[in-house]
Write a protein that holds these residues in place. Structure first.
Motif, PDB file in Angstrom:
ATOM      1  N   ILE A  83     -22.204 -10.492 -48.383  1.00 21.24           N
ATOM      2  CA  ILE A  83     -22.460  -9.939 -47.143  1.00 21.24           C
ATOM      3  C   ILE A  83     -23.480  -9.618 -46.705  1.00 21.24           C
ATOM      4  CG2 ILE A  83     -20.645  -7.909 -46.496  1.00 21.24           C
ATOM      5  CD1 ILE A  83     -19.618  -7.432 -48.921  1.00 21.24           C
ATOM      6  N   LEU A  84     -23.256 -10.091 -45.242  1.00 25.03           N
ATOM      7  CA  LEU A  84     -24.540  -9.874 -44.395  1.00 25.03           C
ATOM      8  C   LEU A  84     -24.509  -8.645 -44.225  1.00 25.03           C
ATOM      9  CD1 LEU A  84     -24.216 -13.394 -42.197  1.00 25.03           C
ATOM     10  CD2 LEU A  84     -25.927 -12.915 -44.049  1.00 25.03           C
ATOM     11  N   SER A  85     -25.803  -7.691 -44.289  1.00 26.92           N
ATOM     12  CA  SER A  85     -25.973  -6.646 -43.534  1.00 26.92           C
ATOM     13  C   SER A  85     -26.493  -6.668 -41.875  1.00 26.92           C
ATOM     14  CB  SER A  85     -26.634  -5.696 -44.458  1.00 26.92           C
ATOM     15  OG  SER A  85     -27.890  -6.370 -44.702  1.00 26.92           O
ATOM     16  N   ILE A  86     -25.460  -5.796 -41.414  1.00 24.90           N
ATOM     17  CA  ILE A  86     -26.104  -5.818 -39.680  1.00 24.90           C
ATOM     18  C   ILE A  86     -26.948  -4.334 -40.188  1.00 24.90           C
ATOM     19  CG2 ILE A  86     -26.079  -5.679 -37.429  1.00 24.90           C
ATOM     20  CD1 ILE A  86     -24.301  -8.465 -38.498  1.00 24.90           C
ATOM     21  N   VAL A  87     -27.677  -4.147 -39.917  1.00 24.04           N
ATOM     22  CA  VAL A  87     -28.010  -2.362 -39.480  1.00 24.04           C
ATOM     23  C   VAL A  87     -28.104  -1.497 -38.396  1.00 24.04           C
ATOM     24  CG1 VAL A  87     -29.260  -0.478 -40.220  1.00 24.04           C
ATOM     25  CG2 VAL A  87     -29.207  -1.884 -41.536  1.00 24.04           C
ATOM     26  N   ASP A  88     -27.290  -0.579 -37.785  1.00 25.29           N
ATOM     27  CA  ASP A  88     -27.354   0.033 -36.388  1.00 25.29           C
ATOM     28  C   ASP A  88     -28.378   1.065 -36.734  1.00 25.29           C
ATOM     29  OD1 ASP A  88     -26.994   1.473 -34.662  1.00 25.29           O
ATOM     30  OD2 ASP A  88     -25.477   1.251 -34.022  1.00 25.29           O
ATOM     31  N   GLY A  89     -29.383   0.909 -36.391  1.00 24.59           N
ATOM     32  CA  GLY A  89     -30.409   1.808 -36.775  1.00 24.59           C
ATOM     33  C   GLY A  89     -30.568   2.521 -35.625  1.00 24.59           C
ATOM     34  N   ALA A  90     -29.669   2.904 -34.402  1.00 24.88           N
ATOM     35  CA  ALA A  90     -29.946   3.000 -32.747  1.00 24.88           C
ATOM     36  C   ALA A  90     -31.701   4.562 -33.062  1.00 24.88           C
ATOM     37  CB  ALA A  90     -29.145   3.266 -32.484  1.00 24.88           C
ATOM     38  N   HIS A  91     -30.989   5.503 -34.542  1.00 22.73           N
ATOM     39  CA  HIS A  91     -31.646   7.043 -34.312  1.00 22.73           C
ATOM     40  C   HIS A  91     -33.156   6.515 -35.391  1.00 22.73           C
ATOM     41  CE1 HIS A  91     -28.808   9.242 -31.910  1.00 22.73           C
ATOM     42  NE2 HIS A  91     -28.171   8.503 -32.278  1.00 22.73           N
ATOM     43  N   ALA A  92     -33.160   5.493 -35.868  1.00 21.43           N
ATOM     44  CA  ALA A  92     -33.874   5.332 -37.110  1.00 21.43           C
ATOM     45  C   ALA A  92     -35.654   5.767 -36.865  1.00 21.43           C
ATOM     46  CB  ALA A  92     -33.617   3.682 -37.757  1.00 21.43           C
ATOM     47  N   ILE A  93     -35.731   4.475 -36.217  1.00 21.43           N
ATOM     48  CA  ILE A  93     -37.424   4.883 -36.138  1.00 21.43           C
ATOM     49  C   ILE A  93     -37.906   6.098 -35.483  1.00 21.43           C
ATOM     50  CG2 ILE A  93     -37.579   3.314 -33.644  1.00 21.43           C
ATOM     51  CD1 ILE A  93     -39.950   2.044 -34.857  1.00 21.43           C
TER      52      ILE A  93
END
Length: 400
Positions: free
Chosen positions: A199-209
């Motif tokens: 399964i391809l992983s798409i990470v919504d890291g809007a709040h990450a960095i």
């Protein structure tokens, strides 16, 4: 709170380094971010440079300036410089990914109920435009919820879906830190599970960095997008789209570039004339963070303040925060003492009172049958800000 090795003291004493109004209580950094004055100076410096000779900058300097900015941020998140590009925001980046991928009959797209609203709409758009080829699989995530229970639930759903004939889960959109509620998601534990199931992983890291440590090589997602203009203090709007080399031929910007045939970096670097200055403020933002004490000190201060501040507001309201504490970083969610059945109360009414009558800011949302506010801790806020907001929110709730 003093910073060892730094002359800067976090809390209200940091306010002069930002452009915030004196009487404004800013507990909603998570929605739009804000940047320090030194970043504004850098932004204006780039804008002045561009305007002094637009042709020279756009035709000769832009490519090298963007490369230097990507080089700077690539070291910060441990990724190859040729595997990241700048985009305007996380939503733009995830649109590019999902609208570029090809879908076949029986493909399923997996996501959680806490997915960001515009990404939910995007997933529905993908489904509608692929007719009967695509099915959406939503996993309910109702907090409070332990990390282990959440992972177990996702694994169970994957196993159930895999047993169905002639269908497969093509991809999963997962958060690093969800927006509402603002909780840390165990994405690093989930990515290997997704890979094992093809399964391809798409990470919504809007709040990450800028809020949690990121080592992209170690995390090893298929795709990762993160906003620099939220927690990292770059000028708005500025985000990083990570696409590893193995996927780059599949992914294109949503606005067709004249450099489509030239590869991933040129294609995303020019989709038309725009102000590129915000991307270039990455240098000033990271330098500011070093100067005030560094990443660990910023994270430690914000997490401690979020937990203590959230508990302070909850004690004033007679409610509780969403826990456990390991799901909290810079944002904390506090239940309001208002029933969702109370039709006199609404998000719009709360926001109108918040902005027009009291001049403070938090996020407000409904989750798992309750109203919550999400308060953001930042280096320019302190426990007094949380206490003041607690009393104001109680006053608002009591009026209903």
């Amino acid at each position: 709170m003093p910073n060892e090795g730094s002359t800067f003291e976090f809390g209200r004493s940091m306010r002069p380094h930002f452009l915030l109004e004196d009487d404004y209580i800013p507990l909603n950094h998570g929605s739009y971010g804000t940047f320090p004055k030194v970043v504004r100076e850098a932004l204006q410096g780039y804008q002045n440079k561009i305007e002094s000779n637009p042709d020279k900058f756009m035709r000769r300097d832009l490519e090298s300036e963007l490369h230097k900015a990507r080089e700077t941020v690539s070291k910060f998140i441990n990724v190859e410089v040729n595997e990241i590009v700048f985009v305007q925001n996380t939503t733009t980046g995830i649109n590019a990914i999902l609208k570029s991928l090809k879908y076949e009959k029986g493909d399923k797209l997996l996501y959680l109920s806490t997915v960001y609203s515009s990404i939910r709409e995007l997933l529905m758009f993908i489904q509608e435009n692929n007719h009967e080829n695509v099915e959406l699989v939503e996993i309910e995530a109702n907090y409070p919820l332990s990390e282990d229970d959440l992972i177990d639930k996702i694994v169970r759903v994957i196993q159930e879906e895999n047993q169905k004939p002639n269908m497969r889960i093509k991809l999963a959109v997962i958060d690093s830190i969800s927006s509402n509620p603002g909780v840390v998601f165990p994405f690093q534990r989930l990515i290997p599970i997704l890979r094992q199931n093809d399964i391809l992983s798409i990470v919504d890291g809007a709040h990450a960095i800028g809020q949690i440590p990121l080592d992209i090589k170690e995390i090893n997602p298929d795709f990762f997008v993160t906003n620099c203009h939220k927690w990292l203090y770059t000028a708005r709007s500025s985000a990083i789209l990570y696409v590893p080399l193995k996927h780059q031929k599949k992914i294109h910007p949503t606005v067709t570039s004249p450099f489509t045939a030239d590869g991933f970096i040129p294609e995303f670097s020019w989709t038309g004339t725009q102000d590129f200055s915000s991307y270039l403020t990455i240098h000033a933002a990271l330098e500011f963070r070093k100067k005030i004490g560094g990443e660990e000190k910023i994270r430690n201060y914000c997490k401690k303040l979020a937990i203590e501040g959230g508990k302070k507001i909850a004690s004033i309201l007679g409610t509780e925060i969403i826990g456990p504490e390991n799901v909290i970083q810079n944002m904390v969610n506090i239940r309001l003492p208002i029933l969702v059945s109370n039709k006199e109360f609404s998000e719009k009414k709360f926001i109108d009172l918040m902005l027009n009558n009291y001049n403070f800011a938090v996020a407000i949302f409904e989750h798992n049958g309750h109203w919550y506010i999400r308060a953001s801790a930042q280096i320019y806020t302190d426990i007094d800000d949380f206490e003041k907001v607690g009393h104001i929110v109680k006053e608002i709730c009591d009026s209903f």
